[in-house]
Write a protein that holds these residues in place. Structure first.
Motif, short mmCIF file in Angstrom:
data_model
loop_
_atom_site.label_atom_id
_atom_site.label_comp_id
_atom_site.label_asym_id
_atom_site.label_seq_id
_atom_site.Cartn_x
_atom_site.Cartn_y
_atom_site.Cartn_z
N ALA A 56 0.83 -1.21 0.00
CA ALA A 56 0.00 0.00 0.00
C ALA A 56 0.87 1.26 0.00
CB ALA A 56 -0.93 -0.02 1.21
N TYR A 69 -2.36 3.12 -6.08
CA TYR A 69 -2.62 2.54 -4.76
C TYR A 69 -3.77 1.54 -4.83
CZ TYR A 69 -4.85 2.35 -0.16
OH TYR A 69 -5.46 1.92 0.99
N ASN A 116 -12.12 2.18 0.07
CA ASN A 116 -11.48 1.63 -1.12
C ASN A 116 -12.30 0.51 -1.74
OD1 ASN A 116 -9.21 2.24 -2.49
ND2 ASN A 116 -7.86 0.89 -1.34
N TYR A 123 -5.37 -6.76 3.94
CA TYR A 123 -5.90 -5.54 3.31
C TYR A 123 -6.90 -4.83 4.22
CZ TYR A 123 -9.98 -8.41 2.48
OH TYR A 123 -11.08 -9.19 2.67
N PHE A 133 -3.44 -2.33 -3.93
CA PHE A 133 -4.27 -2.81 -2.83
C PHE A 133 -5.12 -4.00 -3.29
CE2 PHE A 133 -8.53 -2.68 -1.01
CZ PHE A 133 -8.32 -2.57 0.35
N SER A 181 -9.56 0.95 4.03
CA SER A 181 -10.03 -0.24 3.31
C SER A 181 -11.52 -0.21 2.96
CB SER A 181 -9.69 -1.48 4.14
OG SER A 181 -10.16 -2.61 3.53
N HIS A 222 -6.03 -1.79 6.73
CA HIS A 222 -5.87 -0.38 6.36
C HIS A 222 -7.11 0.41 6.77
CE1 HIS A 222 -2.26 -1.07 4.06
NE2 HIS A 222 -2.85 -2.01 3.36
N ILE A 232 -3.74 4.51 4.61
CA ILE A 232 -2.80 3.38 4.55
C ILE A 232 -2.16 3.14 5.91
CG2 ILE A 232 -0.58 2.62 3.59
CD1 ILE A 232 -1.30 4.17 1.04
#
Lengths: 462, 92
Positions: free
Chosen positions: A302, A313, B67, B58, A317, B64, B61, B51
């Motif tokens: 990341a 990113y 995202n 994952y 990710f 997350s 984060h 981050i």
């Protein structure tokens, strides 16, 4: 007292299961399953309490957090006090692991006394890892936990009173069962076909090829070291190293070595790769996917992807997330391969299903079972699973941290030096990572630029 | 006798030496480095993207959920193009 530990080679990460009903009560693998399941059940109950906000959940199981100038800020800061949450971890861990050990026939008192010391060292490892600059370079607690243990065992020696608490395998196996709750298999389809192509096609090819090179060309004497290194380089660093080392019965110093090499190259790659991608004028989506498939640690992926901007990113990710789902499958496959091929008695006929079941490390089943259970739960109530993750993260990381301090205290530098002779493990890592870099870039380019160019829009849209 | 005392104290001195080195790095050098402009800028950019450099999964984060939601929305809009290779039926 002052001499370094010498018996490390005699103890493997996984003990041999005897294969009877009695082992449900006496075998550490099964106890890891019982404890992991009990911990996760308790976390589900806590996460289900609607009156507990996410912020409140974060304080229940605490660890030292990020600090900049004063290490005391990692525990006490203006708006947080981690002591109650850390005390809960200490008392809960003594109770849970102590119960398991007592049923397995070990005394409780010496374990509890030693565990307090182990917990203090693990807390120190966290404080070192959480300094802002250290954290920025992804130099995670594993390396400091190992370092603290090694520093003590190679200077004043491993204190006698702490020895009953050094239950490396127990902590790792239980941590892995809890870790299973975070491996949601539906994320495999997060980027549909291109994601599967980049993560699930390249990764096993690199793992198997690296292992074969290690055996047939470099002739690395230890197959378990070769496999642990190959998995940690091709899948996702420390987590994959832990799971694979446990599945192939690696020795403690082999796991330490694999983690040390992985963290060193991760720190280098997370700085160099974004610079190289920008210097080559590579598109950030392709560069992000390349980073996601090659850098070992999820956090470092990341950070490196973030250096390419938001699209880079997101690509990094997503590819790493899909790769994360491979850990359980690879650990299971390695465990079966070890039982049926590597440890097979050549004087006996082929290993049958009953023999495979008898010898398979059972905590791998708990790890996979939790992954499946939480994937199903996520499809029904993803909010609950997100809230469980808030609690599961510190639980599993504490367990792993206890294991790394224990490994450090039990590892002998001479054994590490023996494995490093000729530099073969480093050569293996470099050869495997080079193959990984080439294949991942080729596959990412093929998937994102040629076969599925629509996939690029996923990272460019909001 | 003197040599015996030295030998007994040696390991402790080595440990204290290591601890002093660690204390110097963590209490003096690293806090100073944390204020370098390059480090603070990078830290801010990581924070903005949500981050955690020490993430093991994952989902560790902080960014997350956002995202995942953005990737999911974008994927829904172009789902067919993510399963059918370019040039296949219905795919430009």
């Amino acid at each position: 007292m002052s001499s370094p530990p010498t018996e490390t080679n005699e103890i493997d990460i996984v003990s041999e299961p005897p294969g009877s009903w009695r082992e449900l009560r006496t075998n550490e693998d099964w106890w890891a399953n019982w404890l992991g399941t009990a911990v996760l059940s308790a976390l589900v109950v806590l996460a289900s309490i609607g009156s507990l906000s996410d912020a409140k959940l974060k304080t229940i199981l605490a660890k030292p957090e990020k600090w900049k100038q004063n290490p005391i800020e990692s525990v006490f800061a203006a708006n947080r006090n981690a002591v109650p949450g850390m005390a809960t971890v200490l008392v809960g861990s003594i109770a849970a692991f102590g119960l398991g050990l007592v049923v397995m026939g070990r005394p409780f008192g010496p374990f509890a006394r030693g565990f307090v010391g182990l917990f203090a060292l693990a807390s120190l490892a966290y404080v070192l890892a959480e300094q802002e600059v250290v954290k920025y370079y992804s130099l995670e607690y594993a390396v400091w936990a190992l370092g603290i243990g090694l520093a003590i065992s190679h200077t004043i020696g491993r204190p006698k009173w702490i020895r009953p608490a050094l239950r490396t395998e127990f902590y790792i196996k239980t941590g892995l069962v809890v870790y299973g709750s975070g491996i949601l298999l539906n994320e495999l389809f997060a980027l549909a076909a291109p994601g599967i192509g980049i993560s699930w096609v390249v990764t096993p090819i690199v793992l198997i090829t690296t292992y074969v090179i290690g055996q047939s060309i470099l002739r690395i004497p230890s197959k378990s070291l070769n496999m642990t290194l190959s998995a940690d380089m091709s899948v996702c660093g420390v987590s994959a190293a832990i799971a694979t080392a446990a599945a192939c019965r690696a020795k403690r110093e082999e796991l330490s070595l694999a983690i040390g090499i992985s963290l060193t190259f991760t720190a280098i790659m997370m700085v160099v790769m974004p610079m190289a991608i920008r210097a080559l004028g590579m598109d950030p989506v392709l560069g992000g996917a390349w980073i996601g498939g090659t850098i070992d640690a999820t956090g470092a992926v990341a950070v490196a992807g973030g250096a390419l901007g938001e699209a880079g990113y997101k690509a990094a990710f997503t590819i790493k997330m899909i790769q994360n789902t491979l850990i359980g499958v690879i650990a299971f496959a390695v465990a079966v391969y070890w039982v049926t091929v590597v440890e097979r008695d050549l004087n006996r006929p082929a290993v049958g299903p009953i023999e495979i079941w008898r010898r398979l490390p059972k905590f791998i089943l708990g790890f996979l079972a939790m992954s499946v259970v939480f994937t199903i739960l996520d499809s029904r109530d993803s909010h609950l699973v997100d809230r469980v993750a808030i609690l599961a993260k510190p639980a599993r990381e504490w367990f792993f941290c206890f294991a790394f301090v224990s490994i450090g205290l039990e590892t002998n530098f001479r054994e590490l030096a023996h494995h490093l002779r000729g530099g073969k493990p480093v050569v293996l890592y470099v050869v495997g990572q080079t193959l990984n870099l080439v294949l991942t870039l080729a596959m990412a380019w093929l998937m994102l630029n040629v076969v599925f160019p629509g996939a690029r829009e996923v990272f460019l849209q909001k | 006798m003197t040599q015996g005392k030295t030998t007994a104290a040696g390991p402790l001195v080595r440990l204290l030496g290591l601890a002093s080195g660690v204390a110097f790095i963590w209490l003096i050098l690293l806090p100073a480095a944390a204020d370098w402009p390059a480090v603070t800028e990078r830290r801010q950019s990581l924070q903005d993207l949500g981050i955690d450099p020490a993430a093991r999964l994952y989902s560790d984060h902080p960014g997350s959920p956002r995202n995942l939601a953005e990737i999911d929305n974008a994927k829904r809009r172009s789902n067919q193009r993510l399963w059918l290779p370019m040039g296949s039926r219905g795919n430009p």
